[in-house]
Design a protein around this motif. Structure first.
Motif, PDB file in Angstrom:
ATOM      1  N   LEU A  97       0.830  -1.211   0.000  1.00 46.15           N
ATOM      2  CA  LEU A  97       0.000   0.000   0.000  1.00 46.15           C
ATOM      3  C   LEU A  97       0.861   1.256   0.000  1.00 46.15           C
ATOM      4  CD1 LEU A  97      -2.763  -1.114   2.513  1.00 46.15           C
ATOM      5  CD2 LEU A  97      -3.042  -0.719   0.057  1.00 46.15           C
ATOM      6  N   ASN A  98       1.911   1.263   0.800  1.00 47.94           N
ATOM      7  CA  ASN A  98       2.784   2.430   0.862  1.00 47.94           C
ATOM      8  C   ASN A  98       3.588   2.600  -0.426  1.00 47.94           C
ATOM      9  OD1 ASN A  98       1.853   3.281   3.375  1.00 47.94           O
ATOM     10  ND2 ASN A  98       3.319   1.985   4.456  1.00 47.94           N
ATOM     11  N   ASP A  99       3.953   1.494  -1.065  1.00 43.16           N
ATOM     12  CA  ASP A  99       4.643   1.576  -2.351  1.00 43.16           C
ATOM     13  C   ASP A  99       3.745   2.192  -3.417  1.00 43.16           C
ATOM     14  OD1 ASP A  99       6.928   0.427  -1.287  1.00 43.16           O
ATOM     15  OD2 ASP A  99       6.584  -1.544  -2.192  1.00 43.16           O
ATOM     16  N   VAL A 100       2.488   1.779  -3.448  1.00 37.38           N
ATOM     17  CA  VAL A 100       1.562   2.272  -4.474  1.00 37.38           C
ATOM     18  C   VAL A 100       1.113   3.701  -4.188  1.00 37.38           C
ATOM     19  CG1 VAL A 100      -0.739   1.962  -5.487  1.00 37.38           C
ATOM     20  CG2 VAL A 100       0.761  -0.020  -5.136  1.00 37.38           C
ATOM     21  N   PHE A 101       0.702   3.980  -2.970  1.00 40.24           N
ATOM     22  CA  PHE A 101       0.085   5.267  -2.655  1.00 40.24           C
ATOM     23  C   PHE A 101       1.054   6.312  -2.093  1.00 40.24           C
ATOM     24  CE2 PHE A 101      -3.517   2.251  -2.346  1.00 40.24           C
ATOM     25  CZ  PHE A 101      -4.325   2.802  -3.323  1.00 40.24           C
ATOM     26  N   GLY A 102       2.284   5.928  -1.838  1.00 38.92           N
ATOM     27  CA  GLY A 102       3.216   6.845  -1.197  1.00 38.92           C
ATOM     28  C   GLY A 102       3.884   7.857  -2.103  1.00 38.92           C
ATOM     29  N   ASP A 103       3.946   7.566  -3.406  1.00 36.05           N
ATOM     30  CA  ASP A 103       4.644   8.459  -4.337  1.00 36.05           C
ATOM     31  C   ASP A 103       3.730   8.830  -5.493  1.00 36.05           C
ATOM     32  OD1 ASP A 103       6.293   9.809  -6.085  1.00 36.05           O
ATOM     33  OD2 ASP A 103       7.676   8.138  -6.387  1.00 36.05           O
ATOM     34  N   PRO A 104       3.170  10.032  -5.475  1.00 37.40           N
ATOM     35  CA  PRO A 104       2.253  10.454  -6.531  1.00 37.40           C
ATOM     36  C   PRO A 104       2.874  10.460  -7.932  1.00 37.40           C
ATOM     37  CG  PRO A 104       2.071  11.921  -4.661  1.00 37.40           C
ATOM     38  CD  PRO A 104       3.270  11.038  -4.415  1.00 37.40           C
ATOM     39  N   ASN A 105       4.198  10.401  -8.026  1.00 40.39           N
ATOM     40  CA  ASN A 105       4.863  10.409  -9.330  1.00 40.39           C
ATOM     41  C   ASN A 105       5.142   9.018  -9.877  1.00 40.39           C
ATOM     42  OD1 ASN A 105       5.054  13.300  -9.467  1.00 40.39           O
ATOM     43  ND2 ASN A 105       6.642  13.151  -7.905  1.00 40.39           N
ATOM     44  N   SER A 106       4.830   7.991  -9.091  1.00 35.95           N
ATOM     45  CA  SER A 106       5.122   6.624  -9.529  1.00 35.95           C
ATOM     46  C   SER A 106       4.066   6.119 -10.514  1.00 35.95           C
ATOM     47  CB  SER A 106       5.203   5.678  -8.328  1.00 35.95           C
ATOM     48  OG  SER A 106       3.911   5.457  -7.792  1.00 35.95           O
ATOM     49  N   LYS A 107       4.471   5.124 -11.320  1.00 39.03           N
ATOM     50  CA  LYS A 107       3.528   4.499 -12.254  1.00 39.03           C
ATOM     51  C   LYS A 107       2.382   3.814 -11.497  1.00 39.03           C
ATOM     52  CE  LYS A 107       6.356   3.636 -16.296  1.00 39.03           C
ATOM     53  NZ  LYS A 107       6.774   2.612 -17.256  1.00 39.03           N
ATOM     54  N   ALA A 108       2.708   3.200 -10.369  1.00 37.59           N
ATOM     55  CA  ALA A 108       1.683   2.507  -9.585  1.00 37.59           C
ATOM     56  C   ALA A 108       0.634   3.487  -9.066  1.00 37.59           C
ATOM     57  CB  ALA A 108       2.323   1.744  -8.428  1.00 37.59           C
ATOM     58  N   TYR A 109       1.078   4.632  -8.580  1.00 42.62           N
ATOM     59  CA  TYR A 109       0.144   5.657  -8.106  1.00 42.62           C
ATOM     60  C   TYR A 109      -0.724   6.141  -9.262  1.00 42.62           C
ATOM     61  CZ  TYR A 109      -1.498   9.698  -5.363  1.00 42.62           C
ATOM     62  OH  TYR A 109      -2.269  10.612  -4.682  1.00 42.62           O
ATOM     63  N   GLN A 110      -0.114   6.352 -10.423  1.00 44.34           N
ATOM     64  CA  GLN A 110      -0.867   6.822 -11.590  1.00 44.34           C
ATOM     65  C   GLN A 110      -1.911   5.800 -12.024  1.00 44.34           C
ATOM     66  OE1 GLN A 110      -0.763   9.992 -12.701  1.00 44.34           O
ATOM     67  NE2 GLN A 110       0.573  10.215 -10.923  1.00 44.34           N
ATOM     68  N   GLN A 111      -1.585   4.512 -11.905  1.00 42.98           N
ATOM     69  CA  GLN A 111      -2.565   3.465 -12.212  1.00 42.98           C
ATOM     70  C   GLN A 111      -3.736   3.547 -11.240  1.00 42.98           C
ATOM     71  OE1 GLN A 111      -1.039  -0.560 -12.422  1.00 42.98           O
ATOM     72  NE2 GLN A 111      -3.092  -1.441 -12.473  1.00 42.98           N
ATOM     73  N   ALA A 112      -3.446   3.740  -9.960  1.00 47.03           N
ATOM     74  CA  ALA A 112      -4.511   3.879  -8.965  1.00 47.03           C
ATOM     75  C   ALA A 112      -5.315   5.148  -9.219  1.00 47.03           C
ATOM     76  CB  ALA A 112      -3.925   3.884  -7.555  1.00 47.03           C
ATOM     77  N   TRP A 113      -4.623   6.243  -9.581  1.00 47.30           N
ATOM     78  CA  TRP A 113      -5.295   7.505  -9.869  1.00 47.30           C
ATOM     79  C   TRP A 113      -6.312   7.333 -11.003  1.00 47.30           C
ATOM     80  CZ3 TRP A 113      -5.715  10.552 -14.199  1.00 47.30           C
ATOM     81  CH2 TRP A 113      -6.262  11.825 -14.001  1.00 47.30           C
ATOM     82  N   ALA A 114      -5.960   6.537 -12.000  1.00 47.19           N
ATOM     83  CA  ALA A 114      -6.830   6.338 -13.164  1.00 47.19           C
ATOM     84  C   ALA A 114      -8.164   5.678 -12.794  1.00 47.19           C
ATOM     85  CB  ALA A 114      -6.108   5.519 -14.227  1.00 47.19           C
TER      86      ALA A 114
END
Length: 149
Positions: free
Chosen positions: A23-40
């Protein structure tokens, strides 16, 4: 964050560290690809209702965001316990879903932590105090009165 039985009937234990890390890997960095996937797919978090069995919609939102979780996994079992804990279970799940949606919608970094529950185990959320500071969701673990942990 719980335990469950695998396909062979063996007990599996989850202390939650792997889930917190994911969870921290995905949601911790707004610039990451994982965060962008969640943002979508952030609207899936907004669509989680505040009602019975809403943990299933939260699990679906996490899966859509690229975070695999099954109802039969220890984490899925934990979310079920969290979502059905009387009387605030659905509120717990709703708080997490709204936290995820709000954070994604504003591009905020998010941190996930756990606390030893008191008074029934409530989810707590906090906004970061400084610009760019992480917002925090703090979930009870282990859930009180549950013997499968």
């Amino acid at each position: 964050m719980g335990s469950a039985f695998d396909e062979q009937g063996s007990m599996t234990f989850c202390d939650g560290k792997d889930v917190l890390q994911k969870l921290n890997d995905v949601f911790g960095d707004p610039n990451s690809k994982a965060y962008q996937q969640a943002w979508a797919v952030r609207d899936q978090f907004a669509a989680v209702p505040n009602g019975a069995n809403n943990y299933l919609a939260l699990i679906a939102a996490y899966n859509a965001a690229g975070i695999p979780v099954k109802v039969t996994d220890p984490w899925g079992y934990y979310l079920q316990l969290l979502g059905t804990a009387p009387p605030q279970g659905p509120d717990n799940i709703s708080a997490i879903a709204q936290f995820r949606y709000d954070g994604l919608n504003t591009g905020a970094p998010m941190e996930t932590v756990v606390h030893v529950p008191q008074h029934g185990g409530h989810v707590r959320t906090r906004r970061g105090l400084a610009p760019g500071a992480s917002n925090t969701v703090d979930s009870p673990c282990p859930m009180p009165g549950k013997v499968k942990y």
